[in-house]
Design a protein around this motif. Sequence first.
Motif, PDB file in Angstrom:
ATOM      1  N   PRO A 202      11.847  10.074  -1.021  1.00 51.82           N
ATOM      2  CA  PRO A 202      10.532  10.236  -1.610  1.00 51.82           C
ATOM      3  C   PRO A 202       9.725   8.938  -1.553  1.00 51.82           C
ATOM      4  O   PRO A 202      10.281   7.859  -1.421  1.00 51.82           O
ATOM      5  CB  PRO A 202      10.843  10.628  -3.061  1.00 51.82           C
ATOM      6  N   LEU A 203       8.413   9.126  -1.674  1.00 51.16           N
ATOM      7  CA  LEU A 203       7.503   7.995  -1.552  1.00 51.16           C
ATOM      8  C   LEU A 203       6.524   8.038  -2.733  1.00 51.16           C
ATOM      9  O   LEU A 203       5.902   9.079  -2.986  1.00 51.16           O
ATOM     10  CB  LEU A 203       6.727   8.122  -0.234  1.00 51.16           C
ATOM     11  N   ALA A 204       6.404   6.914  -3.449  1.00 47.49           N
ATOM     12  CA  ALA A 204       5.407   6.849  -4.512  1.00 47.49           C
ATOM     13  C   ALA A 204       4.038   6.603  -3.873  1.00 47.49           C
ATOM     14  O   ALA A 204       3.917   5.763  -2.975  1.00 47.49           O
ATOM     15  CB  ALA A 204       5.753   5.726  -5.487  1.00 47.49           C
ATOM     16  N   VAL A 205       3.050   7.368  -4.308  1.00 50.92           N
ATOM     17  CA  VAL A 205       1.690   7.212  -3.777  1.00 50.92           C
ATOM     18  C   VAL A 205       0.713   7.156  -4.947  1.00 50.92           C
ATOM     19  O   VAL A 205       1.050   7.552  -6.057  1.00 50.92           O
ATOM     20  CB  VAL A 205       1.289   8.391  -2.840  1.00 50.92           C
ATOM     21  N   GLU A 206      -0.491   6.687  -4.681  1.00 49.14           N
ATOM     22  CA  GLU A 206      -1.487   6.640  -5.747  1.00 49.14           C
ATOM     23  C   GLU A 206      -1.915   8.070  -6.110  1.00 49.14           C
ATOM     24  O   GLU A 206      -2.048   8.926  -5.220  1.00 49.14           O
ATOM     25  CB  GLU A 206      -2.682   5.814  -5.280  1.00 49.14           C
ATOM     26  N   ALA A 207      -2.137   8.296  -7.404  1.00 52.54           N
ATOM     27  CA  ALA A 207      -2.459   9.649  -7.870  1.00 52.54           C
ATOM     28  C   ALA A 207      -3.742  10.170  -7.225  1.00 52.54           C
ATOM     29  O   ALA A 207      -3.920  11.370  -7.045  1.00 52.54           O
ATOM     30  CB  ALA A 207      -2.611   9.645  -9.391  1.00 52.54           C
ATOM     31  N   TYR A 208      -4.644   9.248  -6.879  1.00 58.63           N
ATOM     32  CA  TYR A 208      -5.848   9.605  -6.140  1.00 58.63           C
ATOM     33  C   TYR A 208      -5.760   8.912  -4.786  1.00 58.63           C
ATOM     34  O   TYR A 208      -5.530   7.703  -4.723  1.00 58.63           O
ATOM     35  CB  TYR A 208      -7.111   9.189  -6.894  1.00 58.63           C
ATOM     36  N   LEU A 210      -6.163   9.692  -0.092  1.00 56.96           N
ATOM     37  CA  LEU A 210      -6.734  10.485   0.998  1.00 56.96           C
ATOM     38  C   LEU A 210      -5.873  11.735   1.229  1.00 56.96           C
ATOM     39  O   LEU A 210      -4.701  11.615   1.588  1.00 56.96           O
ATOM     40  CB  LEU A 210      -6.772   9.613   2.261  1.00 56.96           C
ATOM     41  N   PRO A 211      -6.446  12.932   1.036  1.00 59.48           N
ATOM     42  CA  PRO A 211      -5.646  14.156   1.229  1.00 59.48           C
ATOM     43  C   PRO A 211      -5.051  14.242   2.633  1.00 59.48           C
ATOM     44  O   PRO A 211      -3.954  14.735   2.817  1.00 59.48           O
ATOM     45  CB  PRO A 211      -6.654  15.294   0.986  1.00 59.48           C
ATOM     46  N   PHE A 212      -5.783  13.701   3.612  1.00 61.48           N
ATOM     47  CA  PHE A 212      -5.291  13.772   4.988  1.00 61.48           C
ATOM     48  C   PHE A 212      -3.964  13.014   5.128  1.00 61.48           C
ATOM     49  O   PHE A 212      -3.036  13.474   5.793  1.00 61.48           O
ATOM     50  CB  PHE A 212      -6.351  13.203   5.937  1.00 61.48           C
ATOM     51  N   HIS A 213      -3.890  11.871   4.464  1.00 58.57           N
ATOM     52  CA  HIS A 213      -2.637  11.117   4.532  1.00 58.57           C
ATOM     53  C   HIS A 213      -1.520  11.870   3.825  1.00 58.57           C
ATOM     54  O   HIS A 213      -0.371  11.865   4.280  1.00 58.57           O
ATOM     55  CB  HIS A 213      -2.816   9.726   3.924  1.00 58.57           C
ATOM     56  N   ARG A 214      -1.859  12.526   2.710  1.00 61.01           N
ATOM     57  CA  ARG A 214      -0.821  13.316   2.029  1.00 61.01           C
ATOM     58  C   ARG A 214      -0.332  14.435   2.937  1.00 61.01           C
ATOM     59  O   ARG A 214       0.855  14.763   2.961  1.00 61.01           O
ATOM     60  CB  ARG A 214      -1.357  13.879   0.703  1.00 61.01           C
ATOM     61  N   SER A 215      -1.260  15.016   3.712  1.00 61.49           N
ATOM     62  CA  SER A 215      -0.818  16.114   4.579  1.00 61.49           C
ATOM     63  C   SER A 215       0.021  15.587   5.748  1.00 61.49           C
ATOM     64  O   SER A 215       0.953  16.254   6.189  1.00 61.49           O
ATOM     65  CB  SER A 215      -1.997  16.975   5.047  1.00 61.49           C
ATOM     66  N   VAL A 216      -0.283  14.376   6.216  1.00 60.78           N
ATOM     67  CA  VAL A 216       0.559  13.767   7.262  1.00 60.78           C
ATOM     68  C   VAL A 216       1.980  13.576   6.707  1.00 60.78           C
ATOM     69  O   VAL A 216       2.972  13.876   7.384  1.00 60.78           O
ATOM     70  CB  VAL A 216      -0.032  12.409   7.711  1.00 60.78           C
ATOM     71  N   PRO A 226       3.256  10.914  -7.514  1.00 62.16           N
ATOM     72  CA  PRO A 226       2.029  10.175  -7.838  1.00 62.16           C
ATOM     73  C   PRO A 226       2.222   9.080  -8.886  1.00 62.16           C
ATOM     74  O   PRO A 226       2.935   9.261  -9.861  1.00 62.16           O
ATOM     75  CB  PRO A 226       1.109  11.277  -8.385  1.00 62.16           C
ATOM     76  N   LEU A 227       1.562   7.943  -8.634  1.00 58.25           N
ATOM     77  CA  LEU A 227       1.462   6.859  -9.615  1.00 58.25           C
ATOM     78  C   LEU A 227       0.061   6.927 -10.205  1.00 58.25           C
ATOM     79  O   LEU A 227      -0.919   6.926  -9.455  1.00 58.25           O
ATOM     80  CB  LEU A 227       1.598   5.490  -8.936  1.00 58.25           C
ATOM     81  N   VAL A 245       6.793   2.678  -1.645  1.00 56.93           N
ATOM     82  CA  VAL A 245       5.488   3.001  -2.237  1.00 56.93           C
ATOM     83  C   VAL A 245       4.377   2.763  -1.210  1.00 56.93           C
ATOM     84  O   VAL A 245       4.424   1.806  -0.439  1.00 56.93           O
ATOM     85  CB  VAL A 245       5.271   2.174  -3.539  1.00 56.93           C
ATOM     86  N   LEU A 246       3.419   3.676  -1.191  1.00 59.16           N
ATOM     87  CA  LEU A 246       2.238   3.549  -0.322  1.00 59.16           C
ATOM     88  C   LEU A 246       1.038   3.221  -1.204  1.00 59.16           C
ATOM     89  O   LEU A 246       0.722   3.972  -2.132  1.00 59.16           O
ATOM     90  CB  LEU A 246       1.994   4.872   0.426  1.00 59.16           C
ATOM     91  N   LEU A 247       0.341   2.129  -0.902  1.00 54.55           N
ATOM     92  CA  LEU A 247      -0.765   1.680  -1.761  1.00 54.55           C
ATOM     93  C   LEU A 247      -1.978   1.256  -0.938  1.00 54.55           C
ATOM     94  O   LEU A 247      -1.842   0.841   0.216  1.00 54.55           O
ATOM     95  CB  LEU A 247      -0.334   0.452  -2.584  1.00 54.55           C
ATOM     96  N   THR A 248      -3.139   1.282  -1.591  1.00 52.99           N
ATOM     97  CA  THR A 248      -4.359   0.659  -1.047  1.00 52.99           C
ATOM     98  C   THR A 248      -4.729  -0.477  -2.008  1.00 52.99           C
ATOM     99  O   THR A 248      -5.673  -0.363  -2.787  1.00 52.99           O
ATOM    100  CB  THR A 248      -5.513   1.685  -0.956  1.00 52.99           C
ATOM    101  N   PRO A 249      -3.980  -1.579  -1.999  1.00 53.14           N
ATOM    102  CA  PRO A 249      -4.112  -2.579  -3.077  1.00 53.14           C
ATOM    103  C   PRO A 249      -5.417  -3.358  -3.070  1.00 53.14           C
ATOM    104  O   PRO A 249      -5.876  -3.800  -4.123  1.00 53.14           O
ATOM    105  CB  PRO A 249      -2.932  -3.526  -2.844  1.00 53.14           C
ATOM    106  N   THR A 250      -6.037  -3.548  -1.906  1.00 53.96           N
ATOM    107  CA  THR A 250      -7.252  -4.354  -1.873  1.00 53.96           C
ATOM    108  C   THR A 250      -8.424  -3.618  -2.512  1.00 53.96           C
ATOM    109  O   THR A 250      -9.269  -4.211  -3.173  1.00 53.96           O
ATOM    110  CB  THR A 250      -7.613  -4.692  -0.409  1.00 53.96           C
ATOM    111  N   HIS A 251      -8.451  -2.300  -2.324  1.00 53.87           N
ATOM    112  CA  HIS A 251      -9.599  -1.505  -2.785  1.00 53.87           C
ATOM    113  C   HIS A 251      -9.075  -0.077  -2.933  1.00 53.87           C
ATOM    114  O   HIS A 251      -9.099   0.689  -1.973  1.00 53.87           O
ATOM    115  CB  HIS A 251     -10.709  -1.590  -1.726  1.00 53.87           C
ATOM    116  N   GLN A 252      -8.579   0.233  -4.127  1.00 48.88           N
ATOM    117  CA  GLN A 252      -7.902   1.521  -4.299  1.00 48.88           C
ATOM    118  C   GLN A 252      -8.795   2.648  -3.803  1.00 48.88           C
ATOM    119  O   GLN A 252      -9.964   2.737  -4.195  1.00 48.88           O
ATOM    120  CB  GLN A 252      -7.525   1.735  -5.780  1.00 48.88           C
TER     121      GLN A 252
END
Length: 495
Positions: A202-208, A210-216, A226-227, A245-252
């Motif tokens: 499993p992979l932790a991802v931000e609760a909000y 990109l849906p496209f990435h979730r579908s990939v 979700p985090l 964990v997958l994050l967008t840390p610079t700009h969520q």
Amino acid sequence: MAESWVNSAQRIGADLHLELSAAGSRRAALGQALREAVQDGRLAPGTRLPPYRSLAADLGLARNTVAEAYAELVAEGWLTARQGSGTRVAPRAVRQKSSPPTSAAAPMAPAAPVHDLRQGRPDAASFPRAAWLAAARRSLNTAPNEAFGPGDPQGRIELRRALADYLARARGVRTAPERIVVCSGVAHALRLLFGGGVLRGPLAVEAYGLPFHRSVLAAAAVRTVPLEVDELGARVAESAGVRNVLLTPTHQFPTGVPLHRERRAAVVDRARARDGLIVEDDYDGEFRYDREPVGAVQGLDPERVVYLGSVSKSLSPAVRLGWMVLPEHLVPAVLAVKGEREAWASVLDQLTLAEFIASGHYDRHVRRMRQHYRRRRDRLVAALAEHAPQIAPIGIAAGLHAVLRLPPGTEPGTLEAAARQGLALDGLAAFRHPDAAPLAADGLVVGYAAAPEHGYGAALEALCRVLLEPQEASGGSTSASPEKVKAASPPPSSA
Ligand SMILES: Cc1ncc(COP(=O)(O)O)c(C=O)c1O
């Protein structure tokens, strides 16, 4: 019906098939075939037609037959003939195809949006055409012959060198060309990593996100956990037991907050403690306006971070070039998934991008776009302050979009009002992980980069009109019932 086909690609520069029906004379048939090719756009205005002799040979016609057919079309205005430049399609010869009559009973298709405030799109009009073309020319002129053979799946060394230098300088990434693998973008990188089995769920991802990435990820059978996201970014201490964990840390994405300094350190500690990895999506890291640039988390521990980036925001998503900066031990596994030859990222485009970066044009373009997008952002903020002061934009210190916080339950009605105003944009709910609790407030995700310059003012006016329409709170799924709200609220101030 007898047919005769000709492929005159080499002579007219475009692949053209002419079909000569048997009806009437050969000259009339050729004339009609050429008219149709012009009319339906297969022969574009300005295209040079093949010389009589070669077309006659291709079609098995007498040379005079072709000459007469050309002369007839010149007289009718379809073609032009000038000494020295041959016979060409006339500049305005293409006719609009008449649209089929619409029956009164036919359902009306929804009107296309007039104003584009969608997130995720850079300003297409600002693509640096001339500089890109010049870089392509320079790189083609100087590329060694072996560049035109099968591509190295790791990517051209010229590009990896340019990226290593640029990412270290501009994003604080610690790397070397040997640790970079070129790909076609962040989505492709996720496919390679997770679809190829280099990393597993499993992979932790931000609760909000990109849906496209979730579908990939879902297509790769990766379970995502979700985090929650709050005003300090993702709550990285959550989801005990999940290593990666997958994050967008610079700009969520999309709420717009940078990951707080303490959480940046905490997520690295988390990865070390769990023997896991951080996948860092640095999708718009170049565009930061008001505060100190936020460097990549990768710089804190290059062996614990898979750093992903692309030119999709900085140049254009049409280029399809991206990069992965990998911990050393992952390089062989990623290359094994890519296979023996490069199959996704055009080597010629890689050479062009390498030259574009090395010659300083990439930096120049990013600087120019940063000013351009900051002005757009400022106009959005000013329009809201003047016309809809009750709306607080958040996440505006960076990136190409802002989130406008709405009262709970009003997002669906606001989106409907936007559609009526011809306004294309997204609601925050569209980005929520299905297992995550909603944020306490609803919101609109407003992209300020995509609208053409001449239409941006009108788009902002339409947005403000929408925000002024009173909305009843619906009991819909976007609003948060008190017991479901885990994250206290979306980030409160501009991050
Ligand atoms: C969160 C996020 N990550 C990455 C990307 C870039 O994706 P790609 O490089 O596949 O075009 C985008 C582009 O819209 C994005 O919104």
